[in-house]
Design an enzyme around this catalytic site. Structure first.
Site, PDB file in Angstrom:
ATOM      1  CE  LYS A 176     -44.686  95.880  96.710  1.00  0.00           C
ATOM      2  NZ  LYS A 176     -45.211  95.231  95.505  1.00  0.00           N
ATOM      3  CG  HIS A 206     -51.778  93.879  99.406  1.00  0.00           C
ATOM      4  ND1 HIS A 206     -50.643  94.044  98.669  1.00  0.00           N
ATOM      5  CD2 HIS A 206     -52.585  93.095  98.646  1.00  0.00           C
ATOM      6  CE1 HIS A 206     -50.760  93.388  97.524  1.00  0.00           C
ATOM      7  NE2 HIS A 206     -51.921  92.815  97.483  1.00  0.00           N
ATOM      8  CE  LYS A 210     -53.697  89.248  98.701  1.00  0.00           C
ATOM      9  NZ  LYS A 210     -54.699  89.756  97.775  1.00  0.00           N
ATOM     10  CG  HIS A 268     -46.798  90.526  98.281  1.00  0.00           C
ATOM     11  ND1 HIS A 268     -46.966  91.502  99.213  1.00  0.00           N
ATOM     12  CD2 HIS A 268     -46.992  91.126  97.071  1.00  0.00           C
ATOM     13  CE1 HIS A 268     -47.261  92.643  98.607  1.00  0.00           C
ATOM     14  NE2 HIS A 268     -47.274  92.442  97.313  1.00  0.00           N
ATOM     15  CE  LYS A 369     -46.889  92.182  87.697  1.00  0.00           C
ATOM     16  NZ  LYS A 369     -48.031  92.111  88.629  1.00  0.00           N
TER      17      LYS A 369
END
Ligand code: BG6
Length: 519
Positions: A176, A206, A210, A268, A369
């Site tokens: 990505k 990713h 998980k 995601h 964040k």
């Protein structure tokens, strides 16, 4: 080509086979961007861990490529450092590390220079006899995305993408970000599609590697009790949260081009949402699963007008504050960030999946964040009981049942329900039943990158993004991005670092009579 397809069908004949088929066929992996940050942090540690667990195929070989001149030994030294930095010391066994490093090579060169590819071909040819015993190859594109097309074109020009037999397969892993909008994603798909067949292409996200994300499928489809409740009749709403305490970590330049919506939500979080919302696939096979995921994305309601976007999505930026007892600067003070930037570091929104199962059930998503802590969770809120039989229930606030799937840091599943508090009165309290991965399964968890790279080695694309899904996900978020750009806002809402996002995000749920989960 037919051989490759047959191999995929065989591997995917059933979940059981995928589970037992641990070891992949041998191959050479060429990493474009072989000395880059991602390679050092994720790819090489993942490969080392795989070898340590005896999962890499015999003779497996890695060729790193990148700008600059470096001998094979210098490259090995660099990767030794990477492994020491990113693999826990108790997992590093010196003889094993030496053996791993001996399978690493480096070729320096410009990615659009034919000379690089000629050298690669020679080296791959040599390894096919000296090390791997085959011509199989994975190209791992881990460069900045602007370079992907040049690499793919060179691979085609040097006839390096063609599959000619079972010991001569070619696969490509693409990192990505996959495009920065719908048009660029389509363009990139076209370039790749001109050279590789879709089943050769492994677009990585990713999050899909998980454990707890994969466990969504196990929870839903390996148990009989959840699926009957998994719909609008019983579920009130869903909350998906991905909170990070870190800031942009020196990636200000990248982040300015990206922002939270492109960086986290478009990929995601939408992927996690599709796993919650998809219909049961008929088999656990790459196309069956990915067909269902794409159907969810296609059923999601796009917002077109400015009013629709503004009433369903909010964005914000972190200001200076304190996170985990540390004073931190605001986004605008970060390196590589324009002092007047309106790039969002937080986004929250409300989606609907317009189909029979999910009509009118809101899916609230938030990511940001510099929030108070790193936590990643899906919470399924069930509807309240239709009738409040206990008098105390009427007096008190009655909590709804909530099923939580914590993706990180404490991989777990929990169910909140009401229970009687001991005593002479019918007093109720919320309690929970919890399952923690670490406590129940005392085995080492496989890191997402390792899982995904191993899947690619085995030819299993189930956990990778298919072309259509990437494009639909962009199609869905484009009106939001377009509206934000068109608004030419001079400023966007802010939140102090260490707070749970801006007040506007709370208002988004408050308007529906709900609130974000306190994490
Ligand atoms: C990456 C984003 O894809 O995911 C980063 O580019 C983000 O900005 C990271 O920090 C989060 O991944 P994880 O696995 O730490 O949740």
């Amino acid at each position: 080509m037919a051989e490759e397809k047959k191999q995929i069908v065989d591997v995917h004949a059933g979940l059981r086979e995928v589970k037992t088929e641990q070891r992949a066929g041998s191959c050479t992996m060429v990493i474009f961007g072989g000395a880059g940050d991602l390679t050092r942090r994720k790819i090489i540690p993942a490969l080392f861990n795989a070898m340590r667990q005896d999962l890499t195929p015999h003779g497996f070989t890695v060729i790193g490529t990148g700008r600059g001149d470096m001998s094979h030994d210098q490259y090995r030294d660099l990767m030794r450092e990477a492994i020491r930095s990113f693999v826990p010391p108790q997992h590093i066994d010196e003889p094993m590390l030496r053996e791993f490093l001996s399978g690493l090579y480096f070729i320096g060169g410009e990615f659009d220079d034919p000379a690089l590819y000629k050298t690669l071909i020679n080296l791959m040819q040599r390894f096919s006899t000296e090390r791997t015993g085959c011509h199989n190859c994975i190209y791992y594109l881990s460069t900045p995305p602007s370079i992907f097309p040049a690499i793919v074109k060179q691979l085609a020009a040097h006839d390096m993408a063609r599959v000619t037999g079972p010991d001569h397969w070619r696969r490509v892993i693409i990192e990505k970000p996959f495009g920065r909008d719908l048009e660029s994603a389509k363009q990139l798909n076209r370039v790749i599609g001109d050279v590789f067949e879709e089943w050769q292409v492994y677009r990585i996200d990713h999050y899909l590697g998980k454990e707890t994300v994969q466990n969504i499928m196990a929870l839903r489809f390996a148990n009989g009790i959840f699926e009957p409740l998994w719909n609008r009749n019983y579920i009130d709403h869903v909350q998906i949260t991905s909170a990070e305490s870190i800031g942009v970590e020196g990636r200000g330049g990248y982040y300015e081009e990206s922002g939270a919506l492109r960086d986290m939500l478009q990929n995601h979080l939408l992927q996690v949402l599709t796993l919650i919302a998809l219909e049961p696939p008929s088999t656990f096979d790459a196309n069956a699963v990915r067909d269902e995921k794409s159907k969810v994305l296609r059923a999601m309601r796009p917002y077109h007008t400015a009013e629709e976007v503004d009433s369903h999505f909010i964005r914000a930026q972190y200001a200076a504050g304190s996170v985990e007892n540390e004073q931190v600067i605001g986004y605008l003070e970060e390196d590589g960030v324009f002092p007047t930037s309106t790039t969002e570091t937080y986004v929250a929104g409300k989606f609907f999946v317009d189909n029979w199962r999910w009509a009118d059930v809101p899916f609230y998503i938030r990511t940001g964040k510099r929030l108070p802590k790193r936590i990643n969770e899906v919470a399924i809120y069930f509807k309240r009981t239709p009738h409040l039989m206990f008098r105390r229930m009427m007096d008190d606030h009655v909590a709804p049942n909530v099923l939580t799937l914590q993706i990180q840091p404490n991989e777990s599943i929990g169910m909140r329900f009401e229970a009687k508090y001991p005593g002479t009165q019918m007093d109720l309290r919320s309690v929970s039943m919890d399952f923690h991965y670490q406590e129940t399964f005392t085995v080492e968890t496989v890191e997402a990158y390792q899982r995904l790279i191993m899947d690619c080695l085995r030819g299993d694309a189930t956990l990778f993004l298919r072309r259509d899904a990437v494009e639909v996900a962009w199609w869905l978020v484009m009106p939001i991005l377009d509206q934000w750009e068109a608004s030419q806002a001079k400023q966007i809402p802010s939140y102090a670092a260490g707070a749970w996002g801006p007040a506007e995000a709370d208002a988004l749920l408050a308007r529906d009579g709900r609130e974000w989960r306190h994490l």
